[in-house]
Design a protein around this motif. Structure first.
Motif, PDB file in Angstrom:
ATOM      1  N   SER A 126       0.825  -1.211   0.000  1.00 26.29           N
ATOM      2  CA  SER A 126       0.000   0.000   0.000  1.00 26.29           C
ATOM      3  C   SER A 126       0.863   1.266   0.000  1.00 26.29           C
ATOM      4  CB  SER A 126      -0.925  -0.017   1.215  1.00 26.29           C
ATOM      5  OG  SER A 126      -1.699   1.140   1.281  1.00 26.29           O
ATOM      6  N   ALA A 127       1.918   1.281   0.829  1.00 29.60           N
ATOM      7  CA  ALA A 127       2.802   2.452   0.905  1.00 29.60           C
ATOM      8  C   ALA A 127       3.532   2.664  -0.416  1.00 29.60           C
ATOM      9  CB  ALA A 127       3.799   2.270   2.046  1.00 29.60           C
ATOM     10  N   GLN A 128       4.037   1.592  -1.015  1.00 32.30           N
ATOM     11  CA  GLN A 128       4.746   1.712  -2.289  1.00 32.30           C
ATOM     12  C   GLN A 128       3.818   2.205  -3.387  1.00 32.30           C
ATOM     13  OE1 GLN A 128       7.144  -1.757  -3.331  1.00 32.30           O
ATOM     14  NE2 GLN A 128       7.578  -2.111  -1.170  1.00 32.30           N
ATOM     15  N   THR A 129       2.600   1.714  -3.407  1.00 35.92           N
ATOM     16  CA  THR A 129       1.621   2.150  -4.411  1.00 35.92           C
ATOM     17  C   THR A 129       1.351   3.650  -4.268  1.00 35.92           C
ATOM     18  OG1 THR A 129       0.626  -0.047  -4.483  1.00 35.92           O
ATOM     19  CG2 THR A 129      -0.732   1.783  -5.272  1.00 35.92           C
ATOM     20  N   ALA A 130       1.193   4.124  -3.035  1.00 35.38           N
ATOM     21  CA  ALA A 130       0.940   5.547  -2.797  1.00 35.38           C
ATOM     22  C   ALA A 130       2.131   6.398  -3.232  1.00 35.38           C
ATOM     23  CB  ALA A 130       0.619   5.783  -1.324  1.00 35.38           C
ATOM     24  N   SER A 134       2.480   9.135  -6.500  1.00 39.79           N
ATOM     25  CA  SER A 134       2.870  10.531  -6.275  1.00 39.79           C
ATOM     26  C   SER A 134       4.102  10.935  -7.076  1.00 39.79           C
ATOM     27  CB  SER A 134       3.150  10.756  -4.783  1.00 39.79           C
ATOM     28  OG  SER A 134       1.998  10.524  -4.027  1.00 39.79           O
ATOM     29  N   GLY A 135       4.576  10.069  -7.977  1.00 35.81           N
ATOM     30  CA  GLY A 135       5.701  10.418  -8.826  1.00 35.81           C
ATOM     31  C   GLY A 135       7.059   9.921  -8.349  1.00 35.81           C
ATOM     32  N   TRP A 136       7.106   9.131  -7.296  1.00 41.78           N
ATOM     33  CA  TRP A 136       8.358   8.560  -6.840  1.00 41.78           C
ATOM     34  C   TRP A 136       8.758   7.431  -7.784  1.00 41.78           C
ATOM     35  CZ3 TRP A 136      10.326   9.141  -1.406  1.00 41.78           C
ATOM     36  CH2 TRP A 136       9.785  10.265  -0.775  1.00 41.78           C
ATOM     37  N   THR A 137      10.032   7.064  -7.796  1.00 39.07           N
ATOM     38  CA  THR A 137      10.505   6.006  -8.698  1.00 39.07           C
ATOM     39  C   THR A 137      10.927   4.776  -7.900  1.00 39.07           C
ATOM     40  OG1 THR A 137      12.760   6.871  -8.669  1.00 39.07           O
ATOM     41  CG2 THR A 137      11.314   7.648 -10.438  1.00 39.07           C
ATOM     42  N   ARG A 138      10.857   3.628  -8.566  1.00 38.50           N
ATOM     43  CA  ARG A 138      11.180   2.352  -7.928  1.00 38.50           C
ATOM     44  C   ARG A 138      12.415   1.737  -8.575  1.00 38.50           C
ATOM     45  NH1 ARG A 138       7.593  -2.659  -6.313  1.00 38.50           N
ATOM     46  NH2 ARG A 138       9.211  -4.271  -6.383  1.00 38.50           N
ATOM     47  N   GLU A 139      13.300   1.210  -7.745  1.00 37.14           N
ATOM     48  CA  GLU A 139      14.455   0.432  -8.197  1.00 37.14           C
ATOM     49  C   GLU A 139      14.588  -0.769  -7.281  1.00 37.14           C
ATOM     50  OE1 GLU A 139      18.274   2.332  -8.938  1.00 37.14           O
ATOM     51  OE2 GLU A 139      17.240   4.270  -9.005  1.00 37.14           O
ATOM     52  N   ASP A 140      14.726  -1.937  -7.871  1.00 37.89           N
ATOM     53  CA  ASP A 140      14.943  -3.150  -7.086  1.00 37.89           C
ATOM     54  C   ASP A 140      16.432  -3.436  -7.037  1.00 37.89           C
ATOM     55  OD1 ASP A 140      11.973  -4.537  -8.519  1.00 37.89           O
ATOM     56  OD2 ASP A 140      12.219  -3.663  -6.530  1.00 37.89           O
ATOM     57  N   GLY A 141      16.910  -3.821  -5.869  1.00 38.27           N
ATOM     58  CA  GLY A 141      18.323  -4.143  -5.692  1.00 38.27           C
ATOM     59  C   GLY A 141      18.467  -5.324  -4.764  1.00 38.27           C
ATOM     60  N   ILE A 147      12.433   3.146  -3.131  1.00 41.69           N
ATOM     61  CA  ILE A 147      11.448   4.084  -3.669  1.00 41.69           C
ATOM     62  C   ILE A 147      11.997   5.479  -3.370  1.00 41.69           C
ATOM     63  CG2 ILE A 147       9.059   4.865  -3.650  1.00 41.69           C
ATOM     64  CD1 ILE A 147       9.161   1.984  -4.490  1.00 41.69           C
ATOM     65  N   THR A 148      12.296   6.242  -4.443  1.00 43.49           N
ATOM     66  CA  THR A 148      12.975   7.533  -4.304  1.00 43.49           C
ATOM     67  C   THR A 148      12.128   8.652  -4.897  1.00 43.49           C
ATOM     68  OG1 THR A 148      15.081   6.389  -4.540  1.00 43.49           O
ATOM     69  CG2 THR A 148      15.118   8.758  -4.832  1.00 43.49           C
ATOM     70  N   GLU A 149      12.143   9.796  -4.215  1.00 44.47           N
ATOM     71  CA  GLU A 149      11.397  10.948  -4.717  1.00 44.47           C
ATOM     72  C   GLU A 149      12.042  11.476  -5.991  1.00 44.47           C
ATOM     73  OE1 GLU A 149      11.460  14.518  -2.275  1.00 44.47           O
ATOM     74  OE2 GLU A 149      13.494  14.071  -1.656  1.00 44.47           O
ATOM     75  N   ASP A 150      11.260  12.159  -6.774  1.00 40.77           N
ATOM     76  CA  ASP A 150      11.763  12.795  -7.990  1.00 40.77           C
ATOM     77  C   ASP A 150      12.803  13.832  -7.580  1.00 40.77           C
ATOM     78  OD1 ASP A 150      12.183  14.355 -10.266  1.00 40.77           O
ATOM     79  OD2 ASP A 150      10.101  14.152 -10.934  1.00 40.77           O
ATOM     80  N   PRO A 151      14.035  13.741  -8.097  1.00 41.72           N
ATOM     81  CA  PRO A 151      15.101  14.660  -7.662  1.00 41.72           C
ATOM     82  C   PRO A 151      14.795  16.139  -7.921  1.00 41.72           C
ATOM     83  CG  PRO A 151      15.971  12.995  -9.187  1.00 41.72           C
ATOM     84  CD  PRO A 151      14.509  12.761  -9.039  1.00 41.72           C
ATOM     85  N   GLN A 152      13.930  16.448  -8.897  1.00 42.10           N
ATOM     86  CA  GLN A 152      13.641  17.870  -9.150  1.00 42.10           C
ATOM     87  C   GLN A 152      12.831  18.492  -8.014  1.00 42.10           C
ATOM     88  OE1 GLN A 152      11.609  18.063 -12.905  1.00 42.10           O
ATOM     89  NE2 GLN A 152       9.595  17.830 -12.000  1.00 42.10           N
ATOM     90  N   TYR A 153      12.211  17.672  -7.181  1.00 38.76           N
ATOM     91  CA  TYR A 153      11.445  18.188  -6.037  1.00 38.76           C
ATOM     92  C   TYR A 153      12.167  17.970  -4.714  1.00 38.76           C
ATOM     93  CZ  TYR A 153       7.796  18.140  -9.547  1.00 38.76           C
ATOM     94  OH  TYR A 153       7.078  18.340 -10.699  1.00 38.76           O
ATOM     95  N   SER A 154      13.367  17.459  -4.763  1.00 39.43           N
ATOM     96  CA  SER A 154      14.113  17.109  -3.559  1.00 39.43           C
ATOM     97  C   SER A 154      14.746  18.333  -2.916  1.00 39.43           C
ATOM     98  CB  SER A 154      15.204  16.099  -3.930  1.00 39.43           C
ATOM     99  OG  SER A 154      15.931  15.744  -2.802  1.00 39.43           O
ATOM    100  N   ASP A 160      25.045  10.656  -6.001  1.00 39.19           N
ATOM    101  CA  ASP A 160      24.493   9.887  -7.125  1.00 39.19           C
ATOM    102  C   ASP A 160      23.170  10.467  -7.635  1.00 39.19           C
ATOM    103  OD1 ASP A 160      26.627   8.048  -7.075  1.00 39.19           O
ATOM    104  OD2 ASP A 160      25.652   6.893  -5.482  1.00 39.19           O
ATOM    105  N   GLY A 161      22.739  11.586  -7.045  1.00 37.43           N
ATOM    106  CA  GLY A 161      21.522  12.248  -7.505  1.00 37.43           C
ATOM    107  C   GLY A 161      20.236  11.779  -6.841  1.00 37.43           C
ATOM    108  N   TYR A 162      20.342  10.976  -5.785  1.00 34.73           N
ATOM    109  CA  TYR A 162      19.147  10.478  -5.092  1.00 34.73           C
ATOM    110  C   TYR A 162      18.795  11.377  -3.923  1.00 34.73           C
ATOM    111  CZ  TYR A 162      19.733   6.065  -7.603  1.00 34.73           C
ATOM    112  OH  TYR A 162      19.851   5.107  -8.582  1.00 34.73           O
ATOM    113  N   GLY A 163      17.529  11.725  -3.839  1.00 35.97           N
ATOM    114  CA  GLY A 163      17.019  12.473  -2.693  1.00 35.97           C
ATOM    115  C   GLY A 163      16.420  11.516  -1.679  1.00 35.97           C
ATOM    116  N   MET A 164      15.338  11.946  -1.036  1.00 37.75           N
ATOM    117  CA  MET A 164      14.683  11.132  -0.017  1.00 37.75           C
ATOM    118  C   MET A 164      14.350   9.754  -0.579  1.00 37.75           C
ATOM    119  SD  MET A 164      11.348  12.030   2.302  1.00 37.75           S
ATOM    120  CE  MET A 164      12.039  13.616   2.708  1.00 37.75           C
TER     121      MET A 164
END
Length: 189
Positions: A126-130, A134-141, A147-154, A160-164
């Motif tokens: 549920s949290a990941q879907t929300a 909202s425009g966050w991006t997903r990366e599996d590792g 799940i990272t926020e869009d850097p333009q709003y960070s 490495d360019g990752y925000g929250m």
């Protein structure tokens, strides 16, 4: 001069003989035993009865969640932590904690954010879907799902360019103000 050396030497020998004569008899040599003859230790199949000492589980706090070195550096800079409720979208995580570290003596939006909570698979989905909605991006590792926020709003990004960034793993979630900041969260639950 030879007679003096000879008499001095003779005197030393007499003193040594006298002292040796006063000593008690020599201790008998120990006799070998069956255990001493066996160079390899014997294994036992009997369980060793040891009392169980179980440490009580420590409670999560802003200081116990992150590394001791990070706490030391932040407090040396005059920063303190304010605990907050850990909420992701409409999911409230009651088994965790969100901490915002800053210098609250001055009015500033500069600080660092760390969070950790246990999470059920349903709440994680549920949290990941929300977040993704909202425009966050997903990366599996290998560590889990980031799940990272869009850097333009960070408010800030790491090198490495990752925000929250949230890191979801089996049974828990971490949050830091940058993806690199996640490594400072040592709490394992």
């Amino acid at each position: 001069m030879i007679p003096r050396i000879t008499s001095a030497t003779a005197g030393a020998f007499l003193l040594l003989a006298a002292l040796t004569g006063c000593a008690g008899p020599a201790a008998p040599a120990p006799s070998p035993t069956a255990e001493a003859a066996s160079p390899t230790p014997r294994a036992t199949t009997e369980p060793i009865d040891t009392p169980a000492t179980e440490e009580p589980a420590a409670e999560i706090s802003c200081e116990s969640m992150i590394s001791a070195g990070t706490v030391e550096a932040l407090t040396a800079a005059g920063w303190t932590a304010k605990p907050k409720e850990f909420v992701i979208g409409d999911v409230t995580l009651t088994e965790g904690l969100l901490c915002f570290w800053a210098d609250y003596a001055v009015g500033s939006d500069h600080g660092q954010l760390y969070g950790w909570s246990a999470i059920t698979p349903e709440d994680a989905a549920s949290a990941q879907t929300a977040l993704l909605a909202s425009g966050w991006t997903r990366e599996d590792g290998p560590e889990g799902t980031y799940i990272t926020e869009d850097p333009q709003y960070s408010m800030g990004t790491d090198e490495d360019g990752y925000g929250m960034t949230y890191l979801f793993h089996d049974g828990w979630v971490k949050l830091a103000d940058t993806r690199q900041g996640l490594v400072l969260i040592e709490w394992a639950g």
